[in-house]
Design a protein around this motif. Structure first.
Motif, mmCIF file in Angstrom:
data_model
loop_
_atom_site.group_PDB
_atom_site.id
_atom_site.type_symbol
_atom_site.label_atom_id
_atom_site.label_comp_id
_atom_site.label_asym_id
_atom_site.label_seq_id
_atom_site.Cartn_x
_atom_site.Cartn_y
_atom_site.Cartn_z
ATOM 1 N N SER A 80 9.834 -17.458 4.545
ATOM 2 C CA SER A 80 10.568 -18.722 4.433
ATOM 3 C C SER A 80 10.026 -19.550 3.280
ATOM 4 C CB SER A 80 10.466 -19.514 5.740
ATOM 5 O OG SER A 80 11.138 -18.857 6.786
ATOM 6 N N ALA A 81 8.710 -19.558 3.133
ATOM 7 C CA ALA A 81 8.100 -20.299 2.023
ATOM 8 C C ALA A 81 8.514 -19.694 0.686
ATOM 9 C CB ALA A 81 6.582 -20.290 2.169
ATOM 10 N N ILE A 82 8.531 -18.374 0.610
ATOM 11 C CA ILE A 82 8.905 -17.704 -0.639
ATOM 12 C C ILE A 82 10.364 -17.988 -0.980
ATOM 13 C CG2 ILE A 82 9.263 -15.423 -1.678
ATOM 14 C CD1 ILE A 82 6.770 -14.532 -0.028
ATOM 15 N N GLU A 83 11.216 -17.996 0.040
ATOM 16 C CA GLU A 83 12.637 -18.293 -0.180
ATOM 17 C C GLU A 83 12.818 -19.692 -0.763
ATOM 18 O OE1 GLU A 83 16.751 -18.701 2.461
ATOM 19 O OE2 GLU A 83 14.979 -17.729 3.306
ATOM 20 N N ALA A 84 12.021 -20.634 -0.267
ATOM 21 C CA ALA A 84 12.120 -22.007 -0.768
ATOM 22 C C ALA A 84 11.580 -22.133 -2.193
ATOM 23 C CB ALA A 84 11.366 -22.950 0.162
ATOM 24 N N LEU A 85 10.669 -21.243 -2.557
ATOM 25 C CA LEU A 85 10.024 -21.323 -3.866
ATOM 26 C C LEU A 85 10.783 -20.590 -4.956
ATOM 27 C CD1 LEU A 85 6.351 -20.579 -2.753
ATOM 28 C CD2 LEU A 85 7.100 -22.705 -3.847
ATOM 29 N N ALA A 86 11.396 -19.458 -4.604
ATOM 30 C CA ALA A 86 11.850 -18.466 -5.581
ATOM 31 C C ALA A 86 12.612 -19.057 -6.765
ATOM 32 C CB ALA A 86 12.691 -17.412 -4.876
ATOM 33 N N ALA A 87 13.621 -19.848 -6.495
ATOM 34 C CA ALA A 87 14.470 -20.351 -7.581
ATOM 35 C C ALA A 87 13.853 -21.523 -8.329
ATOM 36 C CB ALA A 87 15.827 -20.757 -7.015
ATOM 37 N N ASN A 88 12.734 -22.033 -7.832
ATOM 38 C CA ASN A 88 12.189 -23.274 -8.387
ATOM 39 C C ASN A 88 10.895 -23.086 -9.177
ATOM 40 O OD1 ASN A 88 14.050 -25.360 -7.050
ATOM 41 N ND2 ASN A 88 13.364 -24.137 -5.300
ATOM 42 N N LEU A 89 10.347 -21.883 -9.191
ATOM 43 C CA LEU A 89 9.099 -21.644 -9.902
ATOM 44 C C LEU A 89 9.308 -21.652 -11.407
ATOM 45 C CD1 LEU A 89 7.729 -18.741 -7.679
ATOM 46 C CD2 LEU A 89 6.790 -21.053 -7.812
ATOM 47 N N ALA A 118 8.448 -26.518 -9.483
ATOM 48 C CA ALA A 118 8.687 -26.334 -10.915
ATOM 49 C C ALA A 118 7.598 -26.952 -11.787
ATOM 50 C CB ALA A 118 10.048 -26.915 -11.297
ATOM 51 N N SER A 119 6.834 -27.868 -11.229
ATOM 52 C CA SER A 119 5.796 -28.541 -12.023
ATOM 53 C C SER A 119 4.425 -27.891 -11.864
ATOM 54 C CB SER A 119 5.704 -30.014 -11.607
ATOM 55 O OG SER A 119 5.217 -30.116 -10.265
ATOM 56 N N CYS A 120 4.329 -26.801 -11.093
ATOM 57 C CA CYS A 120 3.019 -26.234 -10.749
ATOM 58 C C CYS A 120 2.727 -24.920 -11.474
ATOM 59 C CB CYS A 120 2.923 -26.020 -9.245
ATOM 60 S SG CYS A 120 2.994 -27.570 -8.314
ATOM 61 N N ASP A 121 1.462 -24.751 -11.836
ATOM 62 C CA ASP A 121 1.019 -23.527 -12.506
ATOM 63 C C ASP A 121 0.702 -22.418 -11.512
ATOM 64 O OD1 ASP A 121 0.793 -24.866 -15.190
ATOM 65 O OD2 ASP A 121 -0.739 -26.010 -14.105
ATOM 66 N N PHE A 122 0.237 -22.814 -10.323
ATOM 67 C CA PHE A 122 -0.142 -21.857 -9.292
ATOM 68 C C PHE A 122 0.414 -22.321 -7.947
ATOM 69 C CE2 PHE A 122 -3.317 -21.514 -12.576
ATOM 70 C CZ PHE A 122 -3.584 -20.151 -12.666
ATOM 71 N N VAL A 123 0.803 -21.363 -7.110
ATOM 72 C CA VAL A 123 1.234 -21.659 -5.749
ATOM 73 C C VAL A 123 0.412 -20.793 -4.794
ATOM 74 C CG1 VAL A 123 3.108 -21.624 -4.081
ATOM 75 C CG2 VAL A 123 3.589 -22.206 -6.477
ATOM 76 N N PHE A 124 -0.327 -21.451 -3.897
ATOM 77 C CA PHE A 124 -1.124 -20.734 -2.902
ATOM 78 C C PHE A 124 -0.393 -20.765 -1.568
ATOM 79 C CE2 PHE A 124 -4.287 -21.099 -6.097
ATOM 80 C CZ PHE A 124 -5.265 -20.148 -5.824
ATOM 81 N N LEU A 125 -0.118 -19.587 -1.025
ATOM 82 C CA LEU A 125 0.555 -19.457 0.260
ATOM 83 C C LEU A 125 -0.491 -19.430 1.360
ATOM 84 C CD1 LEU A 125 3.156 -16.730 -0.753
ATOM 85 C CD2 LEU A 125 3.510 -19.208 -0.642
ATOM 86 N N VAL A 148 8.636 -28.069 -0.743
ATOM 87 C CA VAL A 148 8.021 -27.291 -1.829
ATOM 88 C C VAL A 148 8.989 -27.173 -3.002
ATOM 89 C CG1 VAL A 148 6.543 -26.002 -0.271
ATOM 90 C CG2 VAL A 148 8.766 -25.059 -0.874
ATOM 91 N N ALA A 149 10.287 -27.130 -2.689
ATOM 92 C CA ALA A 149 11.280 -26.944 -3.755
ATOM 93 C C ALA A 149 11.224 -28.067 -4.778
ATOM 94 C CB ALA A 149 12.680 -26.851 -3.150
ATOM 95 N N ALA A 150 10.939 -29.273 -4.323
ATOM 96 C CA ALA A 150 10.965 -30.432 -5.216
ATOM 97 C C ALA A 150 9.799 -30.466 -6.198
ATOM 98 C CB ALA A 150 10.982 -31.715 -4.387
ATOM 99 N N VAL A 151 8.715 -29.770 -5.878
ATOM 100 C CA VAL A 151 7.516 -29.869 -6.714
ATOM 101 C C VAL A 151 7.123 -28.542 -7.361
ATOM 102 C CG1 VAL A 151 6.560 -31.816 -5.424
ATOM 103 C CG2 VAL A 151 6.022 -29.489 -4.706
#
Length: 453
Positions: A108-117, A82-89, A77-80
């Motif tokens: 865990s998903a939020i941790e992977a996302l936090a710095a990359n949104l 930054a390019s997304c408008d919405f993230v659905f958990l 998820v971290a790699a993509v």
């Protein structure tokens, strides 16, 4: 809501029933969708257009999305993000042994996302979570420049695609109304009532809906027992009740109990949420208790049918039936027809009780007998001692009793005359009231349904 909306890039985290359906349907609605999952084998399979679960139209929509380059599958998820408008958990939130909801997958998903949104992105919780989870997600993200919303799912296995594209309602909860409106706009092509509210109310709607559905099923199963006691016919009684528009006929069918991946988890979670807030939810606890009793009631009915045909071992009313030496043919193992899901299946729980009582079991299920090993949940295993057969007739050959536990339509078309000839004794317990009792009796069966005269 019906107006069209501009294409958005959506990241869906989790490729289970909810996540995969959400990703495929949003791609179908014209959005650019990336679906992420930590299971490398699943991602590889989905990237090739191979859907590992049985769900009507889902394979078609996945193939369509891939072909039109609106749907792709990734590991990270971290790699993509930054390019997304919405993230659905859409990650699992199972119930722990202590009754609390397990949120580690979500965190865990939020941790992977936090710095990359990207700034201005919206994180949407579709996983079923305890009421009050939204602030915890916000704290874990640690981002004031990212929107938060709750968008509960109301997808039934077997009709998940239809439920997504033609829902009874769309619920979006957010403290910032503009964020809720942005999420709602993603569904712009869908005609459905729209409910915009606060996150706590949105999270409660999901629990409340499933708890009420469970209550209806428990009520019907208890009513079937009453009908047997007073010599009434539950089919007639429910027809009379279901025509009342205030009640309706949906979920008014007796069965071995409710199950699946949602109702058992969500009812217990709501009891826990209420208890944590200082309210004892006696009514819902009763609904759960009735469901447990129904499992035992079905087993007791099987024991009575066996005894009535002349095999000794139990007195009517025994709390622990003795089925030593009995071979039972179990027809249906999934928790409902139209899916290959065994999670929380009442059929499996009845089968386990039969094995504990000493019965030998052969089973047939249209979704499993030819597709075993492809189920999405590795924990959904078959009970030890249960043998799968290739057909209903094969399962019933030389059996002492047959038991219908899942409402697969194909069981109606079984050659019951042949089954009666090939069984050791022609006895059947129809725990779904699926079959024509007169036809079965004419074929020579001792027939027992739920609440039928």
């Amino acid at each position: 809501m019906s107006s069209a909306t501009a294409q958005q890039r959506i990241l869906v985290v989790g490729a289970g029933y909810v996540g995969l359906t959400t990703a495929a349907c949003f791609a179908h609605l014209g959005h650019d969708v990336i679906c992420a999952d930590i299971d490398r084998a699943k991602v590889a399979s989905l990237s090739a257009g191979i859907v590992p679960i049985r769900e009507a139209d889902l394979d078609r929509l996945v193939g369509e999305g891939i072909a039109q380059r609106r749907l792709r599958f990734v590991i990270s998820v971290a790699a993509v993000a930054a390019s997304c408008d919405f993230v659905f958990l859409c990650v699992p939130t199972p119930l722990r042994a202590d009754g609390e909801t397990e949120l580690s997958y979500l965190m865990s998903a939020i941790e992977a996302l936090a710095a990359n949104l990207r700034p201005g992105a919206v994180v949407v919780t579709k996983s079923t979570v305890p009421v009050g989870t939204a602030p915890k997600i916000g704290a874990a993200l640690g981002r004031t420049d990212v929107g938060l919303a709750s968008n509960p799912e109301f997808l039934r296995e077997g009709s998940a695609v239809a439920d997504f594209l033609a829902p009874d309602r769309i619920v979006v909860g957010a403290d910032d109304r503009s964020v809720a409106e942005r999420v709602a706009a993603l569904y712009g092509r869908i005609e459905a009532p729209l409910i915009l509210c606060d996150p706590n109310s949105a999270e409660t709607v999901k629990y409340a809906a499933n708890a009420f559905l469970a209550a209806k099923v428990s009520f019907v199963n208890a009513l079937a027992a009453v009908c047997e006691a007073v010599d009434a016919d539950v089919d007639v009684v429910l027809e009379g009740v279901g025509t009342d528009h205030r009640i309706g006929s949906a979920y008014l069918l007796p069965g071995p109990g409710w199950g699946g991946s949602c109702l058992p988890k969500d009812t217990r979670a709501l009891v826990g949420v209420a208890s944590g807030a200082g309210y004892v939810f006696d009514l819902l606890e009763g609904v759960i208790a009735v469901n447990e009793q129904q499992l035992d009631r079905v087993v007791a009915k099987i024991a009575r049918v066996v005894d009535r045909a002349g095999i000794e071992g139990n007195a009517v009313g025994d709390s622990e039936p003795n089925l030593d030496g009995i071979t039972a043919a179990v027809l249906g193992l999934t928790f409902k027809a139209g899916t290959d899901d065994l999670r929380g299946s009442p059929a499996i729980r009845v089968a386990e009780r039969l094995l504990e009582a000493g019965a030998r079991l052969r089973a047939y299920d249209p979704a499993l007998s030819s597709n075993l090993g492809k189920r999405p949940d590795p924990e959904a295993h078959l009970p030890e001692g249960l043998a799968l057969s290739g057909s209903a007739l094969e399962a019933m050959r030389e059996a002492d009793v047959a038991v219908v536990l899942t409402e697969w339509p194909e069981f109606r078309s079984v050659d019951w005359n042949q089954a009666a000839d090939e069984m050791a004794t022609a006895r059947i317990v129809d725990a779904r009231n699926l079959l024509d009792s007169a036809k079965l009796r004419a074929s020579g069966f001792v027939y027992e349904g739920l609440g039928r005269r």
